[in-house]
Write a protein that holds these residues in place. Sequence first.
Motif, PDB file in Angstrom:
ATOM      1  N   THR A  15      18.289 132.314 -23.469  1.00 27.08           N
ATOM      2  CA  THR A  15      17.416 133.428 -23.838  1.00 27.08           C
ATOM      3  C   THR A  15      17.286 133.552 -25.356  1.00 27.08           C
ATOM      4  OG1 THR A  15      19.319 134.931 -23.619  1.00 27.08           O
ATOM      5  CG2 THR A  15      17.842 134.722 -21.719  1.00 27.08           C
ATOM      6  N   ALA A  16      18.348 133.184 -26.096  1.00 26.03           N
ATOM      7  CA  ALA A  16      18.284 133.247 -27.559  1.00 26.03           C
ATOM      8  C   ALA A  16      17.365 132.169 -28.133  1.00 26.03           C
ATOM      9  CB  ALA A  16      19.684 133.097 -28.143  1.00 26.03           C
ATOM     10  N   MET A  17      17.235 131.047 -27.422  1.00 22.34           N
ATOM     11  CA  MET A  17      16.440 129.934 -27.939  1.00 22.34           C
ATOM     12  C   MET A  17      14.988 129.962 -27.472  1.00 22.34           C
ATOM     13  SD  MET A  17      18.938 126.596 -27.771  1.00 22.34           S
ATOM     14  CE  MET A  17      20.455 126.501 -28.724  1.00 22.34           C
ATOM     15  N   LEU A  18      14.638 130.869 -26.594  1.00 23.57           N
ATOM     16  CA  LEU A  18      13.299 130.854 -26.010  1.00 23.57           C
ATOM     17  C   LEU A  18      12.193 130.859 -27.063  1.00 23.57           C
ATOM     18  CD1 LEU A  18      13.652 133.158 -22.880  1.00 23.57           C
ATOM     19  CD2 LEU A  18      12.877 130.778 -22.910  1.00 23.57           C
ATOM     20  N   ASP A  19      12.350 131.636 -28.104  1.00 26.74           N
ATOM     21  CA  ASP A  19      11.310 131.714 -29.133  1.00 26.74           C
ATOM     22  C   ASP A  19      11.227 130.446 -29.974  1.00 26.74           C
ATOM     23  OD1 ASP A  19      10.635 134.251 -28.312  1.00 26.74           O
ATOM     24  OD2 ASP A  19      11.872 135.275 -29.807  1.00 26.74           O
ATOM     25  N   ARG A  20      12.266 129.613 -29.895  1.00 27.32           N
ATOM     26  CA  ARG A  20      12.267 128.383 -30.686  1.00 27.32           C
ATOM     27  C   ARG A  20      11.590 127.224 -29.948  1.00 27.32           C
ATOM     28  NH1 ARG A  20      18.577 129.097 -32.611  1.00 27.32           N
ATOM     29  NH2 ARG A  20      18.162 130.372 -34.464  1.00 27.32           N
ATOM     30  N   TRP A  21      11.383 127.385 -28.648  1.00 25.24           N
ATOM     31  CA  TRP A  21      10.691 126.357 -27.866  1.00 25.24           C
ATOM     32  C   TRP A  21       9.224 126.723 -27.787  1.00 25.24           C
ATOM     33  CZ3 TRP A  21      15.089 127.437 -24.006  1.00 25.24           C
ATOM     34  CH2 TRP A  21      16.226 126.686 -24.355  1.00 25.24           C
ATOM     35  N   THR A  22       8.376 125.938 -28.416  1.00 26.75           N
ATOM     36  CA  THR A  22       6.954 126.257 -28.497  1.00 26.75           C
ATOM     37  C   THR A  22       6.146 125.338 -27.587  1.00 26.75           C
ATOM     38  OG1 THR A  22       6.667 124.769 -30.388  1.00 26.75           O
ATOM     39  CG2 THR A  22       7.197 127.077 -30.856  1.00 26.75           C
ATOM     40  N   THR A  36      20.903 133.214 -14.829  1.00 24.79           N
ATOM     41  CA  THR A  36      19.947 132.584 -15.727  1.00 24.79           C
ATOM     42  C   THR A  36      18.551 132.548 -15.121  1.00 24.79           C
ATOM     43  OG1 THR A  36      21.626 131.186 -16.784  1.00 24.79           O
ATOM     44  CG2 THR A  36      19.352 130.461 -16.950  1.00 24.79           C
ATOM     45  N   ALA A  37      18.442 132.061 -13.890  1.00 22.66           N
ATOM     46  CA  ALA A  37      17.125 131.922 -13.262  1.00 22.66           C
ATOM     47  C   ALA A  37      16.443 133.279 -13.107  1.00 22.66           C
ATOM     48  CB  ALA A  37      17.262 131.236 -11.915  1.00 22.66           C
ATOM     49  N   ALA A  38      17.188 134.292 -12.707  1.00 22.96           N
ATOM     50  CA  ALA A  38      16.605 135.623 -12.529  1.00 22.96           C
ATOM     51  C   ALA A  38      16.107 136.180 -13.855  1.00 22.96           C
ATOM     52  CB  ALA A  38      17.633 136.562 -11.907  1.00 22.96           C
ATOM     53  N   ALA A  39      16.859 135.955 -14.924  1.00 18.54           N
ATOM     54  CA  ALA A  39      16.456 136.450 -16.234  1.00 18.54           C
ATOM     55  C   ALA A  39      15.176 135.773 -16.710  1.00 18.54           C
ATOM     56  CB  ALA A  39      17.579 136.228 -17.244  1.00 18.54           C
ATOM     57  N   LEU A  40      15.059 134.473 -16.478  1.00 17.14           N
ATOM     58  CA  LEU A  40      13.867 133.747 -16.887  1.00 17.14           C
ATOM     59  C   LEU A  40      12.661 134.124 -16.030  1.00 17.14           C
ATOM     60  CD1 LEU A  40      15.399 130.212 -17.550  1.00 17.14           C
ATOM     61  CD2 LEU A  40      14.691 131.900 -19.250  1.00 17.14           C
ATOM     62  N   ALA A  41      12.908 134.384 -14.747  1.00 22.67           N
ATOM     63  CA  ALA A  41      11.812 134.737 -13.846  1.00 22.67           C
ATOM     64  C   ALA A  41      11.167 136.064 -14.232  1.00 22.67           C
ATOM     65  CB  ALA A  41      12.320 134.798 -12.407  1.00 22.67           C
ATOM     66  N   ARG A  42      11.903 136.935 -14.908  1.00 26.60           N
ATOM     67  CA  ARG A  42      11.362 138.237 -15.309  1.00 26.60           C
ATOM     68  C   ARG A  42      10.502 138.168 -16.561  1.00 26.60           C
ATOM     69  NH1 ARG A  42      16.687 139.964 -13.669  1.00 26.60           N
ATOM     70  NH2 ARG A  42      17.414 139.817 -15.837  1.00 26.60           N
ATOM     71  N   LEU A  43      10.511 137.042 -17.237  1.00 29.26           N
ATOM     72  CA  LEU A  43       9.773 136.931 -18.500  1.00 29.26           C
ATOM     73  C   LEU A  43       8.269 136.866 -18.264  1.00 29.26           C
ATOM     74  CD1 LEU A  43      11.983 134.310 -20.370  1.00 29.26           C
ATOM     75  CD2 LEU A  43      11.924 136.778 -20.755  1.00 29.26           C
ATOM     76  N   ASP A  44       7.536 137.468 -19.158  1.00 27.38           N
ATOM     77  CA  ASP A  44       6.078 137.402 -19.123  1.00 27.38           C
ATOM     78  C   ASP A  44       5.636 136.339 -20.131  1.00 27.38           C
ATOM     79  OD1 ASP A  44       3.417 137.807 -18.780  1.00 27.38           O
ATOM     80  OD2 ASP A  44       3.328 139.662 -19.962  1.00 27.38           O
ATOM     81  N   ARG A  45       5.720 135.092 -19.713  1.00 24.86           N
ATOM     82  CA  ARG A  45       5.378 133.982 -20.604  1.00 24.86           C
ATOM     83  C   ARG A  45       4.570 132.961 -19.814  1.00 24.86           C
ATOM     84  NH1 ARG A  45       9.329 130.723 -24.867  1.00 24.86           N
ATOM     85  NH2 ARG A  45       7.914 128.968 -25.209  1.00 24.86           N
ATOM     86  N   SER A  46       3.304 132.854 -20.104  1.00 29.26           N
ATOM     87  CA  SER A  46       2.395 132.038 -19.301  1.00 29.26           C
ATOM     88  C   SER A  46       2.647 130.544 -19.455  1.00 29.26           C
ATOM     89  CB  SER A  46       0.941 132.350 -19.677  1.00 29.26           C
ATOM     90  OG  SER A  46       0.700 132.067 -21.055  1.00 29.26           O
ATOM     91  N   ASP A  47       3.249 130.128 -20.578  1.00 33.25           N
ATOM     92  CA  ASP A  47       3.469 128.700 -20.789  1.00 33.25           C
ATOM     93  C   ASP A  47       4.824 128.233 -20.274  1.00 33.25           C
ATOM     94  OD1 ASP A  47       5.069 129.941 -22.644  1.00 33.25           O
ATOM     95  OD2 ASP A  47       4.377 128.792 -24.378  1.00 33.25           O
ATOM     96  N   LEU A  48       5.554 129.106 -19.576  1.00 28.15           N
ATOM     97  CA  LEU A  48       6.881 128.771 -19.050  1.00 28.15           C
ATOM     98  C   LEU A  48       6.810 128.494 -17.555  1.00 28.15           C
ATOM     99  CD1 LEU A  48      10.003 128.630 -19.009  1.00 28.15           C
ATOM    100  CD2 LEU A  48      10.015 131.132 -18.826  1.00 28.15           C
ATOM    101  N   THR A  49       7.317 127.326 -17.158  1.00 27.63           N
ATOM    102  CA  THR A  49       7.479 126.980 -15.748  1.00 27.63           C
ATOM    103  C   THR A  49       8.970 126.925 -15.447  1.00 27.63           C
ATOM    104  OG1 THR A  49       5.443 125.674 -15.704  1.00 27.63           O
ATOM    105  CG2 THR A  49       7.036 125.275 -13.952  1.00 27.63           C
TER     106      THR A  49
END
Length: 278
Positions: A15-22, A36-49
Amino acid sequence: MTTVVMTRNRRPEVTAMLDRWTGPLVVVDNGSDDGTAAALARLDRSDLTLVPLSRNVGAHARDLGVRMARTDLVAFADDSWWAAGALEEASRAFAKHPRLGLLAGRIEVGPSRRLDAVCEEMCAAPWGQSADLPGPDVLGFLACGAMVRRQAFLDSGGFGRVVPFGGEEERLALDLAARGWGLSYVDAVLARHEPSPTRESPGARSARLGFHHLLTAVQRRPPDVVRDRWRGGHHPPYGRWEAAWRLALAVTRRRRLPDAVERRARQADALWAAERTD
């Protein structure tokens, strides 16, 4: 270019590195039980699979991520990220050099930005540089600082299922070279590596890598190399039944390398042995 991240039980770091992956991002969660998976699933990020796995499949998780990618080029980043401009620099290198199958970037480690020792070895260019490649020829790499041509990666079998994690790069490098793809170290393409604070002991790591290099030898190297690695006495980092299963699977994947690639692999073995005795 798509960035593929493999992770397991590293929710704070991811979660700390998410903004560094473009750009397009595929995160493959290797059966984490820390949310981890649940935390990522809650994100509103269209470019994330997000690819949540029910169990830990080791380095093969990256293969699943590459298959999900919809770009011709893929960058790996586990506990690492690519510096500003690195993805663009690498894209230009792949476009200019059509035989380039894998680009190994410069990896700087931790807050001190220490150059990874593997990069020092690659930069030394013991095999020189092919005229149609962007940097020194290599026959190895670190996944956390590597980029691949997607189809070359998939055609060469990806990281596969035999070696779970640790040393999984060796067989892929051999198979890329066997298919005629170039592998280059490009110092101008920079990755930052922040190793996980949860680390195994040096002895355990040595044993794990030794056994995994044996698995690779069983898959691709001649009997004398397999014998030498077997005599190394490295114990598998898991139970005897899983070790036996992985050895049996390695035998089913056995295939001879082209003579030119095997000669270079022996040269790499000799260089590695010389470094251990220095």
